[in-house]
Design a protein around this motif. Sequence first.
Motif, PDB file in Angstrom:
ATOM      1  N   THR A   1      44.749 -34.864  13.707  1.00  0.00           N
ATOM      2  CA  THR A   1      45.918 -34.214  13.112  1.00  0.00           C
ATOM      3  C   THR A   1      46.543 -33.288  14.151  1.00  0.00           C
ATOM      4  O   THR A   1      45.870 -32.427  14.698  1.00  0.00           O
ATOM      5  CB  THR A   1      45.512 -33.409  11.863  1.00  0.00           C
ATOM      6  OG1 THR A   1      44.932 -34.304  10.915  1.00  0.00           O
ATOM      7  CG2 THR A   1      46.713 -32.712  11.240  1.00  0.00           C
TER       8      THR A   1
ATOM      9  N   ALA B   1      57.208 -33.506  18.626  1.00  0.00           N
ATOM     10  CA  ALA B   1      56.600 -34.192  17.481  1.00  0.00           C
ATOM     11  C   ALA B   1      56.873 -35.690  17.543  1.00  0.00           C
ATOM     12  O   ALA B   1      55.982 -36.520  17.328  1.00  0.00           O
ATOM     13  CB  ALA B   1      57.115 -33.594  16.171  1.00  0.00           C
TER      14      ALA B   1
ATOM     15  N   HIS C   1      53.902 -38.419  18.181  1.00  0.00           N
ATOM     16  CA  HIS C   1      53.615 -39.432  17.170  1.00  0.00           C
ATOM     17  C   HIS C   1      53.589 -40.813  17.793  1.00  0.00           C
ATOM     18  O   HIS C   1      52.679 -41.610  17.576  1.00  0.00           O
ATOM     19  CB  HIS C   1      54.664 -39.375  16.052  1.00  0.00           C
ATOM     20  CG  HIS C   1      54.364 -40.291  14.928  1.00  0.00           C
ATOM     21  ND1 HIS C   1      54.839 -41.576  14.878  1.00  0.00           N
ATOM     22  CD2 HIS C   1      53.574 -40.133  13.836  1.00  0.00           C
ATOM     23  CE1 HIS C   1      54.382 -42.162  13.789  1.00  0.00           C
ATOM     24  NE2 HIS C   1      53.616 -41.300  13.136  1.00  0.00           N
ATOM     25  N   GLU C   2      54.590 -41.053  18.608  1.00  0.00           N
ATOM     26  CA  GLU C   2      54.656 -42.347  19.272  1.00  0.00           C
ATOM     27  C   GLU C   2      53.481 -42.551  20.233  1.00  0.00           C
ATOM     28  O   GLU C   2      52.897 -43.636  20.305  1.00  0.00           O
ATOM     29  CB  GLU C   2      55.976 -42.397  20.026  1.00  0.00           C
ATOM     30  CG  GLU C   2      55.929 -43.177  21.270  1.00  0.00           C
ATOM     31  CD  GLU C   2      56.952 -44.265  21.250  1.00  0.00           C
ATOM     32  OE1 GLU C   2      57.962 -44.103  20.569  1.00  0.00           O
ATOM     33  OE2 GLU C   2      56.704 -45.263  21.931  1.00  0.00           O
TER      34      GLU C   2
ATOM     35  N   THR D   1      50.237 -42.988  17.963  1.00  0.00           N
ATOM     36  CA  THR D   1      50.122 -44.176  17.104  1.00  0.00           C
ATOM     37  C   THR D   1      50.414 -45.470  17.848  1.00  0.00           C
ATOM     38  O   THR D   1      50.150 -46.540  17.328  1.00  0.00           O
ATOM     39  CB  THR D   1      51.096 -44.094  15.902  1.00  0.00           C
ATOM     40  OG1 THR D   1      52.433 -44.021  16.389  1.00  0.00           O
ATOM     41  CG2 THR D   1      50.796 -42.892  15.035  1.00  0.00           C
TER      42      THR D   1
ATOM     43  N   LYS E   1      45.132 -46.437  12.470  1.00  0.00           N
ATOM     44  CA  LYS E   1      46.425 -45.746  12.497  1.00  0.00           C
ATOM     45  C   LYS E   1      46.563 -44.760  11.339  1.00  0.00           C
ATOM     46  O   LYS E   1      47.141 -43.684  11.481  1.00  0.00           O
ATOM     47  CB  LYS E   1      47.557 -46.773  12.442  1.00  0.00           C
ATOM     48  CG  LYS E   1      48.926 -46.157  12.666  1.00  0.00           C
ATOM     49  CD  LYS E   1      50.027 -47.197  12.778  1.00  0.00           C
ATOM     50  CE  LYS E   1      51.382 -46.511  12.971  1.00  0.00           C
ATOM     51  NZ  LYS E   1      52.469 -47.481  13.102  1.00  0.00           N
TER      52      LYS E   1
ATOM     53  N   ARG F   1      47.817 -38.194  12.125  1.00  0.00           N
ATOM     54  CA  ARG F   1      48.847 -37.460  11.401  1.00  0.00           C
ATOM     55  C   ARG F   1      49.542 -36.488  12.344  1.00  0.00           C
ATOM     56  O   ARG F   1      48.878 -35.740  13.056  1.00  0.00           O
ATOM     57  CB  ARG F   1      48.167 -36.664  10.274  1.00  0.00           C
ATOM     58  CG  ARG F   1      48.892 -36.736   8.944  1.00  0.00           C
ATOM     59  CD  ARG F   1      48.145 -35.911   7.918  1.00  0.00           C
ATOM     60  NE  ARG F   1      49.092 -35.180   7.113  1.00  0.00           N
ATOM     61  CZ  ARG F   1      48.803 -34.123   6.366  1.00  0.00           C
ATOM     62  NH1 ARG F   1      47.555 -33.671   6.332  1.00  0.00           N
ATOM     63  NH2 ARG F   1      49.725 -33.524   5.657  1.00  0.00           N
ATOM     64  N   VAL F   2      50.860 -36.536  12.365  1.00  0.00           N
ATOM     65  CA  VAL F   2      51.632 -35.550  13.115  1.00  0.00           C
ATOM     66  C   VAL F   2      52.464 -34.760  12.106  1.00  0.00           C
ATOM     67  O   VAL F   2      53.152 -35.352  11.268  1.00  0.00           O
ATOM     68  CB  VAL F   2      52.544 -36.218  14.168  1.00  0.00           C
ATOM     69  CG1 VAL F   2      53.425 -35.184  14.862  1.00  0.00           C
ATOM     70  CG2 VAL F   2      51.718 -36.983  15.193  1.00  0.00           C
TER      71      VAL F   2
ATOM     72  N   ILE G   1      56.234 -38.994  10.447  1.00  0.00           N
ATOM     73  CA  ILE G   1      55.895 -37.596  10.710  1.00  0.00           C
ATOM     74  C   ILE G   1      56.067 -36.794   9.426  1.00  0.00           C
ATOM     75  O   ILE G   1      57.048 -36.952   8.707  1.00  0.00           O
ATOM     76  CB  ILE G   1      56.786 -37.038  11.839  1.00  0.00           C
ATOM     77  CG1 ILE G   1      56.471 -37.777  13.150  1.00  0.00           C
ATOM     78  CG2 ILE G   1      56.620 -35.542  12.001  1.00  0.00           C
ATOM     79  CD1 ILE G   1      57.418 -37.505  14.277  1.00  0.00           C
TER      80      ILE G   1
ATOM     81  N   GLY H   1      61.130 -39.618  19.253  1.00  0.00           N
ATOM     82  CA  GLY H   1      60.288 -40.783  19.423  1.00  0.00           C
ATOM     83  C   GLY H   1      60.950 -41.734  20.396  1.00  0.00           C
ATOM     84  O   GLY H   1      61.994 -41.425  20.985  1.00  0.00           O
TER      85      GLY H   1
END
Lengths: 467, 467
Positions: free
Chosen positions: A191, A205, A209-210, A213, A226, A230-231, A261, A389
């Motif tokens: 997280t 963020a 996330h990119e 994941t 996956k 968690r972001v 997100i 992203g």
Amino acid sequence: MSENLEKTTSNGAGDAMLQNVGVKKEPDPAVQPHRILVLGSGFGGLYTAVYLDRYLKGLPDVRITVIDKHNFFLFTPMLHAAATGGLEPRYIAHSIRKIFRKTRIHAHIGEVLSIDLEKKTVSTQHRTMAYDDLVISLGSRTNFMNLEDRLEGVFTLKSLKDAAVINNHVIRMFEKAYWEDDPEIRKSYLTFVVVGGGPTGVELAGELHEYATRELLRDFGRRIDKSEIRVILVEATSRILPMLPPNLSLEALERLRSIGIDVLLETRLEGYQNQKVQLVGGDEIPSTTLVWAAGVKTNPLVAALDLEKDGIGRIKVNGTLESTKKPHVWVVGDNAHSMNPHSGMPYPPTAQTAVRQAKVCAHNIVARLRKRPEKLFSHEHVGGFVSIGDNYALLSAKQLTLTGMVGWFLWNLVYIHKLPIIRYRLLSTFSLFLKVFFERATTEIDLTPDPVENPSPEYQRALQEDY
Amino acid sequence: MSENLEKTTSNGAGDAMLQNVGVKKEPDPAVQPHRILVLGSGFGGLYTAVYLDRYLKGLPDVRITVIDKHNFFLFTPMLHAAATGGLEPRYIAHSIRKIFRKTRIHAHIGEVLSIDLEKKTVSTQHRTMAYDDLVISLGSRTNFMNLEDRLEGVFTLKSLKDAAVINNHVIRMFEKAYWEDDPEIRKSYLTFVVVGGGPTGVELAGELHEYATRELLRDFGRRIDKSEIRVILVEATSRILPMLPPNLSLEALERLRSIGIDVLLETRLEGYQNQKVQLVGGDEIPSTTLVWAAGVKTNPLVAALDLEKDGIGRIKVNGTLESTKKPHVWVVGDNAHSMNPHSGMPYPPTAQTAVRQAKVCAHNIVARLRKRPEKLFSHEHVGGFVSIGDNYALLSAKQLTLTGMVGWFLWNLVYIHKLPIIRYRLLSTFSLFLKVFFERATTEIDLTPDPVENPSPEYQRALQEDY
């Protein structure tokens, strides 16, 4: 060797240290240059110096010196890419000696330790320098909103080192999660919480996330799913990206949520202790990663100066960007409380503001030397660029709004075009081009002293089933 | 999540820690994989694992695990380029999780703390792992020839961090020299001494000279003259590059001297103290930079194992690369004392040797599993590649000798082609291509904790005449 090593004297103040000049090079007593000292080589300082050099053509007896503790100009709008393996650190950190090479600007690599506005001198650990004009652009610090003592092991994203530290930390959390069996502890490793809905927080963020994941999941996918990643983006107000028009803020919010997100609006932190993000109201988010990107305050050295200042320590300046209290002290960038005559609010602490102020500040210093009229600083924010992203950016200029892949390409073109060194423009372009087709780096930039962290107790409960 | 998390048991030894398995994933008792542990992800370990994976097609019940304290494979032959701004650190450091992604190989990022040859286990700070076959390839350490206690502040070039530290140090010495007035102290800042006439020393001296006299001189040319910069290569024997034929050794020597490097042959060090390189015979070279590239010795962990070993701690192996004393313990690379049947000498500790041994070792482990004949390791050195400064390399293969620019291009092509990750091959190629037309980086990779060094007393005698 420079052919023009003149004697530096303080302005009549008889400073003993300043009289202690080198003995070998006799200065020409007829040449007493006008000395401009620029403190800081960020957007404000670097551009002021470069514009000064340009405007001073034909005025040979002016010496410009830029002082910075690093030998590089850091292209901060791309820091989040360095923090997530997208760009190599040095692509966005360019030697100021290289940038100044064909100019009259001198670089002094050292930390500003004190500023004496009466004697008109600045001291670094190496020496004390006198000035006739002073440009203050020392940048800002992270504003923890008085939570400093309740934030344990929080990360910030203001320096190249910050970016490398975040990059390594994220990889190490994946390494830890990879072997961890306890689902609660795994979740905490996977997280990632970012505080602050401004451009830095939103872009980080998105990239995090990119990175997590897509890139890292490929490396760790044998034992990490996956759904475990968690972001979370935490923002105190009711909207993100306040500098954008409301409809674009909303579009950015939807984009963040659509890629997965969690955005928590109107949510404030109370602290970060025992690897738990504590929210006002009592909720807790277990996480081993908290990046604070929620605001800035002025440099403490600047805040301590005996000048007229605002509540967060910024120096109040006239429309010409000169201190309201002290002539020949100019302020640009995050250190300036510079009033927007249209809105009645001070200009925001952005790179865009700093670069535009730099131009006006340089103009005014030269105008005074040449006894010509000075300019008042005034600028309308021409828009915002935010990448969220991979392969997506929001662009808002006066008449133009772009989102998606086209925006992302333009975002990259605009920023890369602003990198001062051509070689890095080409490398960054090539690197971003490759990023579309290939993967980004998941190698620790292992230059920090302790690559292997102390194993935590839960890590030591060695998992036996799948080495 | 992996679908195949089997229970690991020690080989009958009843090790309590090994019995402490995770409870959630029930192993299939019918499937007890053969466990191969590879220690180290350098040229020996990485290639052994990759060849094992390839040769094991059709044998599903074998598990390969590579242990390394770093999450990357380091392409050491290009370290000197990272130390002198030619390549970004991450171009030559590739994530092993990425390399192993499409294979059956597991990566365990952790430091090998102990090897128990009786219980057949290896412990890292995270866990203890059992093995059926063990491959030792932990690499070598720098051999200071018993001068450790007399070498103050010496640099080595074995890790990515070493390269970054040298890069930053060289830039900082230029910063110091820039402001220094005392000609003796200036000279000491601008004198760079490399010890060792092997490939590492020769290539580093060549790159350092070029970096200092071309790239850095451009940045610092206002106060530093080319004639002040000195690069010295010290070699104890009467020739450099002993792996090359004598005529090529001589040609390399001439190249070094022609570009301006001082090569001191038949010269030994007595120590390095008070920033003076002390030579046997009493001569001293004042210098603030000494890089030791003069030899290797085996890893201390390996040296401590109860196996048959040679005088510098390397494990003696049979022709099949298995320890002479312990079956199922295989050794490749710098840790192996592997006899060349043709010359009667042990094979030299080079990347070329390690990669070729890796292939034979992997073959033999699989051959034993499949009950097929094993191979004896034997290889004739196919030649040497040495780059000396920019746009020049010496290439010596069986029938072929190349020097100059053509050699340099081929050198780059050969090495870049060996980088495991395509994206970095492209980036490195592009970067080297740019290097011909543009400049290289002179930015500190400022990730170490203390970017600004403590100012020395002479530095504090602040020079006043040219800030």
